[in-house]
Design a protein around this motif. Sequence first.
Motif, PDB file in Angstrom:
ATOM      1  N   LEU A  91      33.166  37.903  37.940  1.00  0.00           N
ATOM      2  CA  LEU A  91      33.769  39.070  38.591  1.00  0.00           C
ATOM      3  C   LEU A  91      34.545  38.661  39.844  1.00  0.00           C
ATOM      4  O   LEU A  91      35.577  39.245  40.163  1.00  0.00           O
ATOM      5  CB  LEU A  91      32.689  40.089  38.946  1.00  0.00           C
ATOM      6  CG  LEU A  91      32.231  41.001  37.814  1.00  0.00           C
ATOM      7  CD1 LEU A  91      31.063  41.865  38.261  1.00  0.00           C
ATOM      8  CD2 LEU A  91      33.372  41.883  37.325  1.00  0.00           C
TER       9      LEU A  91
ATOM     10  N   THR B  72      34.662  43.966  49.691  1.00  0.00           N
ATOM     11  CA  THR B  72      34.764  45.165  48.869  1.00  0.00           C
ATOM     12  C   THR B  72      35.792  46.125  49.433  1.00  0.00           C
ATOM     13  O   THR B  72      36.673  46.623  48.719  1.00  0.00           O
ATOM     14  CB  THR B  72      33.389  45.857  48.771  1.00  0.00           C
ATOM     15  OG1 THR B  72      32.406  44.899  48.423  1.00  0.00           O
ATOM     16  CG2 THR B  72      33.420  46.973  47.753  1.00  0.00           C
TER      17      THR B  72
ATOM     18  N   TRP C  12      39.574  45.770  36.580  1.00  0.00           N
ATOM     19  CA  TRP C  12      38.243  45.224  36.804  1.00  0.00           C
ATOM     20  C   TRP C  12      37.766  45.480  38.231  1.00  0.00           C
ATOM     21  O   TRP C  12      36.582  45.741  38.465  1.00  0.00           O
ATOM     22  CB  TRP C  12      38.225  43.729  36.497  1.00  0.00           C
ATOM     23  CG  TRP C  12      38.104  43.446  35.041  1.00  0.00           C
ATOM     24  CD1 TRP C  12      39.070  42.968  34.203  1.00  0.00           C
ATOM     25  CD2 TRP C  12      36.951  43.638  34.222  1.00  0.00           C
ATOM     26  NE1 TRP C  12      38.593  42.854  32.917  1.00  0.00           N
ATOM     27  CE2 TRP C  12      37.299  43.256  32.904  1.00  0.00           C
ATOM     28  CE3 TRP C  12      35.659  44.096  34.475  1.00  0.00           C
ATOM     29  CZ2 TRP C  12      36.397  43.322  31.848  1.00  0.00           C
ATOM     30  CZ3 TRP C  12      34.760  44.160  33.425  1.00  0.00           C
ATOM     31  CH2 TRP C  12      35.136  43.772  32.136  1.00  0.00           C
TER      32      TRP C  12
ATOM     33  N   THR D 148      38.388  39.633  40.442  1.00  0.00           N
ATOM     34  CA  THR D 148      38.656  40.716  41.386  1.00  0.00           C
ATOM     35  C   THR D 148      38.690  40.292  42.850  1.00  0.00           C
ATOM     36  O   THR D 148      39.220  41.023  43.679  1.00  0.00           O
ATOM     37  CB  THR D 148      37.587  41.817  41.250  1.00  0.00           C
ATOM     38  OG1 THR D 148      36.327  41.308  41.702  1.00  0.00           O
ATOM     39  CG2 THR D 148      37.462  42.287  39.802  1.00  0.00           C
TER      40      THR D 148
ATOM     41  N   THR E  76      28.381  36.991  38.595  1.00  0.00           N
ATOM     42  CA  THR E  76      29.012  37.245  39.888  1.00  0.00           C
ATOM     43  C   THR E  76      30.277  36.408  40.044  1.00  0.00           C
ATOM     44  O   THR E  76      31.310  36.889  40.525  1.00  0.00           O
ATOM     45  CB  THR E  76      28.035  36.935  41.035  1.00  0.00           C
ATOM     46  OG1 THR E  76      26.873  37.769  40.906  1.00  0.00           O
ATOM     47  CG2 THR E  76      28.678  37.175  42.390  1.00  0.00           C
TER      48      THR E  76
ATOM     49  N   TYR F  81      29.444  49.733  41.597  1.00  0.00           N
ATOM     50  CA  TYR F  81      28.708  49.462  42.830  1.00  0.00           C
ATOM     51  C   TYR F  81      28.413  50.755  43.582  1.00  0.00           C
ATOM     52  O   TYR F  81      27.302  50.973  44.079  1.00  0.00           O
ATOM     53  CB  TYR F  81      29.531  48.505  43.690  1.00  0.00           C
ATOM     54  CG  TYR F  81      28.877  48.134  44.998  1.00  0.00           C
ATOM     55  CD1 TYR F  81      27.567  47.693  45.052  1.00  0.00           C
ATOM     56  CD2 TYR F  81      29.594  48.203  46.188  1.00  0.00           C
ATOM     57  CE1 TYR F  81      26.972  47.342  46.252  1.00  0.00           C
ATOM     58  CE2 TYR F  81      29.016  47.846  47.390  1.00  0.00           C
ATOM     59  CZ  TYR F  81      27.707  47.421  47.416  1.00  0.00           C
ATOM     60  OH  TYR F  81      27.128  47.079  48.601  1.00  0.00           O
TER      61      TYR F  81
ATOM     62  N   SER G 126      34.472  47.588  39.094  1.00  0.00           N
ATOM     63  CA  SER G 126      33.426  46.995  39.931  1.00  0.00           C
ATOM     64  C   SER G 126      33.071  47.914  41.092  1.00  0.00           C
ATOM     65  O   SER G 126      31.890  48.109  41.414  1.00  0.00           O
ATOM     66  CB  SER G 126      33.889  45.634  40.471  1.00  0.00           C
ATOM     67  OG  SER G 126      34.091  44.722  39.423  1.00  0.00           O
TER      68      SER G 126
END
Length: 248
Positions: free
Chosen positions: A144, A32, A104, A148, A141, A112, A108
Amino acid sequence: MFVPDVHEFMLVSFVFLAAGGVKGVLGMGLPTVAMGLLGLMMPVAEGAALLVLPALATNLWQMSRGGHLRALLKRLWPMMAGVCFGVWLGRGWMATPGGHAMLWLGLSLVAYALAGLAGLRLPPPRPQREAGLSGLIGTLTGLLTAATGVFVLPAVPWLQALGLKKDEMAQALGLSFTVSTLALAVALAGSRHLNADSAAQSLLMLLPAMLGMWLGQNLRDELSQNGFRACFMGGLLVLGGWLVWRGW
């Protein structure tokens, strides 16, 4: 012979040092943070290729700790299969021109961060519906992840909803992230974004990522977990908003 640009190498190394530190403290967050920051410097597909080896190494280590792997595999295999299917369905999305992957990724991160700041959790599923919902969550999942390079949504909220104990949760996260990383690596190799040069660059990022993870683990007992999580989620919210603005 592969020779990286020194300035870029230092910047990207710092990104993986910071991302590894976050993972060391929270047990998650390396992709992330890394993809959020790398998205400011390079196309999403290139950043995802750099992520493969550091993410795989740290997640394999996390997955191997604890004695629950066999039970987790038996319970979570529909989710793992769904992740692979979702990544396969979304293959090529990351390289689509027009900034959609950046958009995206930003969305995301925002979703989150907002969920984390609000303390939202999914309700626990009924036992007879868990397998089917697990496969659906895994597929979402995977989609995504394909778009990403970030594989926390909706996998992490779902795992939290299953009521796993602390050590089980950590190992389940490692399992989910490992499968997502491997599926992403196959997709990136198929699109030729993961090749000899990008693999060499990814290998160079192992050291700062592992160093950051080690530092984060040492800081874990010294910092307020709730305070750090609030700052982390707030930072992701700002970063995600910036990426949405860029990709819109």
